[in-house]
Design a protein around this motif. Structure first.
Motif, PDB file in Angstrom:
ATOM      1  N   UNK A 408      -5.686  18.269  16.192  1.00 30.34           N
ATOM      2  CA  UNK A 408      -4.769  18.184  15.197  1.00 30.34           C
ATOM      3  C   UNK A 408      -4.617  17.204  14.977  1.00 30.34           C
ATOM      4  N   UNK A 409      -4.024  16.156  16.489  1.00 29.68           N
ATOM      5  CA  UNK A 409      -4.490  14.730  16.248  1.00 29.68           C
ATOM      6  C   UNK A 409      -5.651  14.059  15.466  1.00 29.68           C
ATOM      7  N   UNK A 410      -6.760  14.709  15.815  1.00 28.60           N
ATOM      8  CA  UNK A 410      -7.977  13.669  15.638  1.00 28.60           C
ATOM      9  C   UNK A 410      -7.772  14.339  14.092  1.00 28.60           C
ATOM     10  N   UNK A 411      -7.889  14.786  13.518  1.00 29.68           N
ATOM     11  CA  UNK A 411      -8.130  15.561  11.990  1.00 29.68           C
ATOM     12  C   UNK A 411      -7.174  15.280  11.054  1.00 29.68           C
ATOM     13  N   UNK A 412      -5.558  15.105  12.034  1.00 30.78           N
ATOM     14  CA  UNK A 412      -4.917  14.020  11.034  1.00 30.78           C
ATOM     15  C   UNK A 412      -5.086  12.513  11.149  1.00 30.78           C
ATOM     16  N   UNK A 413      -5.739  12.216  12.175  1.00 31.97           N
ATOM     17  CA  UNK A 413      -6.201  11.000  12.104  1.00 31.97           C
ATOM     18  C   UNK A 413      -7.040  10.652  10.894  1.00 31.97           C
ATOM     19  N   UNK A 414      -8.126  10.951  10.825  1.00 30.40           N
ATOM     20  CA  UNK A 414      -9.339  11.768   9.480  1.00 30.40           C
ATOM     21  C   UNK A 414      -8.486  11.433   7.951  1.00 30.40           C
ATOM     22  N   UNK A 415      -7.521  12.165   8.339  1.00 33.43           N
ATOM     23  CA  UNK A 415      -7.572  12.686   7.010  1.00 33.43           C
ATOM     24  C   UNK A 415      -5.952  10.896   6.969  1.00 33.43           C
ATOM     25  N   UNK A 416      -5.259  10.559   8.203  1.00 34.13           N
ATOM     26  CA  UNK A 416      -5.114   8.589   7.634  1.00 34.13           C
ATOM     27  C   UNK A 416      -6.319   7.627   6.950  1.00 34.13           C
ATOM     28  N   UNK A 417      -6.916   8.037   8.047  1.00 35.49           N
ATOM     29  CA  UNK A 417      -7.974   6.760   7.652  1.00 35.49           C
ATOM     30  C   UNK A 417      -8.069   7.383   6.057  1.00 35.49           C
ATOM     31  N   UNK A 418      -8.610   8.786   5.444  1.00 37.33           N
ATOM     32  CA  UNK A 418      -9.182   8.587   3.709  1.00 37.33           C
ATOM     33  C   UNK A 418      -8.467   8.480   3.904  1.00 37.33           C
ATOM     34  N   UNK A 419      -7.383   8.810   3.452  1.00 40.22           N
ATOM     35  CA  UNK A 419      -6.057   8.628   2.732  1.00 40.22           C
ATOM     36  C   UNK A 419      -5.316   7.710   3.154  1.00 40.22           C
ATOM     37  N   UNK A 420      -5.006   6.602   3.797  1.00 36.21           N
ATOM     38  CA  UNK A 420      -4.272   5.772   3.318  1.00 36.21           C
ATOM     39  C   UNK A 420      -2.368   5.917   3.271  1.00 36.21           C
ATOM     40  N   UNK A 421      -2.946   5.999   1.871  1.00 37.12           N
ATOM     41  CA  UNK A 421      -2.110   6.009   0.784  1.00 37.12           C
ATOM     42  C   UNK A 421      -1.205   7.831   1.034  1.00 37.12           C
ATOM     43  N   UNK A 422      -2.130   8.657   1.964  1.00 36.01           N
ATOM     44  CA  UNK A 422      -1.360  10.025   1.690  1.00 36.01           C
ATOM     45  C   UNK A 422      -0.348  10.131   3.390  1.00 36.01           C
ATOM     46  N   UNK A 423       0.876  10.528   2.887  1.00 35.71           N
ATOM     47  CA  UNK A 423       2.153   9.760   4.044  1.00 35.71           C
ATOM     48  C   UNK A 423       2.193  11.305   4.839  1.00 35.71           C
ATOM     49  N   UNK A 424       1.390  12.290   4.122  1.00 32.12           N
ATOM     50  CA  UNK A 424       2.105  13.755   5.427  1.00 32.12           C
ATOM     51  C   UNK A 424       1.016  13.851   6.946  1.00 32.12           C
ATOM     52  N   UNK A 425      -0.160  12.663   6.243  1.00 34.38           N
ATOM     53  CA  UNK A 425      -0.922  12.933   8.038  1.00 34.38           C
ATOM     54  C   UNK A 425      -0.631  11.868   8.651  1.00 34.38           C
ATOM     55  N   UNK A 426       0.952  10.778   8.438  1.00 36.63           N
ATOM     56  CA  UNK A 426       1.014   9.973   9.006  1.00 36.63           C
ATOM     57  C   UNK A 426       2.256  10.324   9.858  1.00 36.63           C
TER      58      UNK A 426
END
Length: 777
Positions: A408-426
């Motif tokens: 879960x953490x790895x995937x959320x980090x990937x999502x945040x890195x790919x889309x820094x403005x996608x606040x859901x992952x953050x």
């Protein structure tokens, strides 16, 4: 056969050839021309360029979908064809497929670093996505090779503006205009840099009009001018400019949406919907265009209209994949999982490898409680589209539901890195950090969030929470007030500020802030918990109960409130009523683990351990992929003395999630106690420590594994940390005494062994400590 062959050869070499000399020459010429033509068709280099040229012709006609097909055909022949990657990116941009365009620009720039147009386009997209440093890298590379590249200076101007360096931005854009005074896009950039200053309105309009005059075919220039008119409520000019943009490019989705905005701003919703409905019809060949009205309904909260529009489109365009995907998304939003599953099942028959279909399938599986299947489906989608932030985010959600915190953490980090403005992952990463008590991680999430979205209140709240832990209440209060100023209706800042006031003994003020949080979010369990604590601190349990019951009347389906009710009833020793409240919570939300835990606690207090374990077993059966529940069952069995069954549960949990920290910790300790393989136990203890880095229990288990391996120095350091965190654990004190004994420090050994005995004289640890103390002499 031989004679016939010779006769044929003789006839060919002799009579026929001589009698038909001119015809023979013609035949040879025809043969050679056909051979050459055939060779051209077989030559991959020729074929790929023909596809490229065909695609460019389609692009010139505005047929971007057809152009994209031809560019893709060229890439099937040569995947490293940089020109095709760049042209395909341009087609995707015109179609509004930004994610696909970004990927193609990455390929183009990597394959042909001297394609400076690709690098500038890529930099602009990276800047739009919040990847400022990456955009700077592209701009610097172009400037290094072409110091007088006007577009590169314009990109540097936009980067400086994003960083708040307006003077530098103006310097760069004026330099760009010196180099290319007749490039309309540069006048657009200058206008955008000044648009925030009302005193510069005249200049802004002048530069925008100049941009339109220099490039009358630029839809973007006209839409920027229309946006300026909208901002200044100049409606006739805004409408006229939008119609001009539509006339310039009837296929422009942006022009149709801006025209609809003009009518919406004037309160003419019917006219806006008319524009969007016409756009949906006229732009049916555009994946985003056909959905424009349905998306409008969804984005404005008109869910019933959105569902109806998506359903109509899905029936009208059964082979249009984006339409079907949009339909599934709205079905998921309205929780019509049965219909969503039916549509997804049809999509999977023909599009099972499509990442967007796969992610929808994963979401449906997740909402149907099939977490393991959801994780598998989403992992397949990630394998096919590793740079899709949306898929990475949902893989994180599925892994979280499964209990796999590492994935879960790895995937959320990937999502945040790919889309820094996608606040859901953050937000998900922030929750993980808070659950762990990892303030360094929370601080990192807060900083990255505020860099990408400086007005997002959550970033300030998370930073405030870190500051409170680091004993900086003044900084925390300032951040919380900034969060409230940025989003006055957001409940989170009021909640944390209320907790701060409680810690400052300003109780009435704290209670008022918590009430404000609850008013903004009537389902806020933390706010209600704080208010109950406030009532209890004033020795008013009846007031706490009345407050809670009043809120339950407002939000009767909130299982968390019934959890609080059960806890209040337990405090009042009303165990039957507490059990009823816990059962009500479980009925409302079968996934409410806290309710199950409270019910099990009540049963244990009543001496009904079997009933408590049975409650968790039923919950585990309903959640077969939840490793945490199995770990808890193991703990309960171990507490009841059933160590063999406990080991079985721990092993089962680790089969589902190899990193489950509680199962790894407890199984490691049992193995050490039973004299089993120390190396395996050590590996498990290390896994537990990684998952619970701040837990004194994981420190104790790992230390005891080191003790059994003879690594006493590491064991001592871990146990000292554990004792600081929890000095009243007799087992930890016993272990530390044994370590000091091995290190030859008899005084410290005796001190901790005696402490273990005094804490729990009848415990197994105390008895072992007594024996060890006698051995010290």
């Amino acid at each position: 056969m031989e004679n016939r062959g010779k006769a044929f050869q003789s006839s060919f070499n002799g009579g026929w050839r001589l009698r038909n000399h001119s015809a023979a020459l013609g035949a040879v010429a025809l043969f050679l021309s056909l051979a050459l033509l055939s060779g051209c068709h077989r030559d991959p280099n020729v074929r790929k360029h023909k596809y490229l040229e065909s695609g460019e012709r389609y692009s010139a006609q505005g047929k971007y979908k057809e152009a994209a097909i031809q560019f893709s055909n060229a890439l099937k022949i040569d995947k490293n064809f940089a020109e095709a990657h760049y042209d395909l990116a341009q087609a995707y941009l015109h179609m509004g497929a930004l994610s696909a365009a970004y990927g193609e620009l990455l390929h183009a720039a990597d394959l042909q670093p001297t394609n400076y147009k690709a690098r500038i386009d890529l930099g602009n997209m990276q800047l739009a996505g919040g990847r400022i440093d990456d955009a700077q890298t592209q701009a610097n590379a172009v400037i290094a090779a072409q110091p007088n590249n006007a577009d590169a200076h314009a990109l540097l101007a936009r980067i400086a503006a994003r960083r708040g360096e307006k003077d530098l931005a103006l310097t760069e854009i004026h330099r760009a205009l010196e180099l290319a005074p007749n490039e309309g896009a540069l006048h657009e950039t200058l206008a955008l840099l000044e648009v925030g200053d009302p005193a510069q309105n005249s200049l802004v309009e002048q530069e925008m009009k100049k941009s339109v005059a220099l490039d009358s075919k630029s839809v973007n220039a006209k839409l920027l001018l229309a946006a300026f008119y909208i901002k200044n409520s100049r409606w006739p000019e805004a409408e006229q400019t939008c119609w001009s943009a539509i006339a310039t490019d009837p296929k422009s989705l942006g022009a149709r949406k801006t025209l609809a905005e003009v009518f919406l701003k004037q309160g003419n919703q019917a006219r806006a919907e008319q524009v969007l409905r016409q756009a949906s019809s006229d732009l049916a060949d555009n994946p985003q265009g056909v959905l424009v009205l349905a998306d409008y309904y969804a984005s404005t909260g008109q869910i019933d209209k959105a569902k109806a529009e998506f359903a109509s489109l899905a029936q009208k365009y059964p082979k249009n994949l984006p339409v079907q995907e949009g339909y599934v998304r709205i079905l998921i939003e309205v929780k019509d999982y049965a219909r969503a599953q039916s549509v997804v099942a049809e999509l999977m028959k023909k599009n099972s490898k499509d990442p967007q279909v796969a992610v929808l399938n994963g979401i449906v599986l997740l909402n149907n409680g099939k977490t393991a299947d959801a994780v598998n489906a989403l992992q397949d989608a990630v394998n096919n589209a590793p740079k899709d932030a949306f898929i990475q985010f949902w893989l994180g959600k599925a892994a979280q539901a499964k209990g796999d915190s590492g994935l879960a953490e790895t995937s959320f980090r990937q999502a945040a890195q790919l889309n820094p403005r996608g606040l859901g992952a953050q937000e998900e990463l922030a929750h993980i950090a808070m659950q762990r008590g990892d303030m360094n991680m929370l601080a990192d999430v807060a900083d990255k969030t505020l860099t990408a979205a400086p007005r997002f209140p959550g970033g300030y709240v998370w930073r405030a929470m870190v500051e409170l832990k680091r004993n900086a209440p003044d900084k925390a209060e300032a951040d919380l007030k900034t969060a409230i100023s940025a989003a006055p209706q957001s409940p989170q800042a009021y909640l944390v500020l209320g907790d701060l006031r409680f810690s400052q003994k300003r109780l009435p003020e704290g209670a008022a802030l918590l009430q404000q949080s609850l008013d903004r979010d009537p389902n806020s369990v933390p706010a209600m918990r704080g208010l109950i604590a406030y009532d209890l601190s004033r020795k008013q349990p009846a007031q706490a109960l009345a407050r809670l019951n009043a809120q339950i009347a407002k939000s009767p389906n909130n299982s968390g409130f019934y959890d609080l009710l059960a806890q209040l009833q337990i405090g009042g020793k009303n165990f039957d009523q507490a059990a009823a409240a816990a059962q009500k919570a479980m009925q409302l939300n079968p996934n409410d683990g806290e309710a199950v835990g409270l019910y099990a606690q009540l049963q244990m207090q009543r001496g009904q351990a079997a009933s408590a374990i049975g409650a968790w077993q039923r919950w585990a059966q309903a959640h077969p992929s939840n490793a945490g529940v199995l770990a808890l069952l193991g703990t309960m069995e171990e507490s009841s003395g059933n160590t063999r069954q406990a080991e079985a549960y721990y092993k089962q949990a680790l089969q589902i999630q190899s990193s489950q920290p509680v199962a790894a910790n407890n199984l490691a300790y049992l193995m050490l106690q039973n004299g089993e393989n120390v190396d395996v136990a050590l590996s498990l203890a290390e896994t537990a420590r990684r998952g619970m880095p701040n837990s004194p229990d994981s420190a104790d288990t790992l230390a005891w594994a080191y003790y059994c391996k003879g690594t006493y120095g590491f064991a001592r350091d871990l146990l000292e940390d554990a004792v600081k965190a929890d000095g009243n654990n007799p087992t930890t004190q016993y272990h530390l005494g044994m370590v000091y004994s091995k290190l030859g420090d008899r005084h410290s050994a005796a001190l901790h062994l005696k402490k273990a005995i005094s804490l729990a004289p009848d415990s197994p640890a105390a008895k072992q400590a007594q024996t060890a103390l006698q051995g010290l002499g």
